[in-house]
Design a protein around this motif. Sequence first.
Motif: not given
Lengths: 116, 111
Positions: A31, A35, A43, A45, A48, A57-59, A90, A94-96, A105, A107
Amino acid sequence: NAGVTQTPKFQVLKTGQSMTLQCAQDMNHEYMSWYRQDPGMGLRLIHYSVGAGITDQGEVPNGYNVSRSTTEDFPLRLLSAAPSQTSVYFCASSPYSGNFPTVGAFFGQGTRLTVV
Amino acid sequence: EDQVTQSPEALRLQEGESSSLNCSYTVSGLRGLFWYRQDPGKGPEFLFTLYSAGEEKEKERLKATLTKKESFLHITAPKPEDSATYLCAVPHQTGANNLFFGTGTRLTVIP
């Protein structure tokens, strides 16, 4: 162990210019995410990736592109910079861990971008 | 819609003066609550994950607790080096590995 490395640390752009923010991680995490952090806001998103070749897509994705050709790298491209994109960016990895992540996560140190 | 609200926005403590930071959340189906520490000019640093009401985790002078509606970060006998912004977050609706953050509590510990 470098963790998550972001470059550059600072950048000033003129409105309409394009640029790429670099992000690399050496932890073999599936992952990765981007952000932005603005004063008075949490923060948020942007985009990703759950693995090489897969992005979503994020936010707040408008005005940004991403790609993930390798596990290690996840660059963020600003297509045509606008003053509203002035922010601190940022990258995180992270590992799934399925639906219940066991660790938070990791950073990077951030890129402070100013668009004039 | 998921919401994460942190209070207070800022907190000043004398060294040794214990206190608590609050994170209240509204999510559909909690899949974890995360606490982070962020120093000026740095990225957030992971502290704790909590999953179920009643759970507690500790690290040095910090203890995080979780209820069905909120989480507390208790700071016992803080030192100046505990000064930082403390962020809480829940998994984002786009996926559990993405995070939805509160706006943080800026803690200053005065010697």
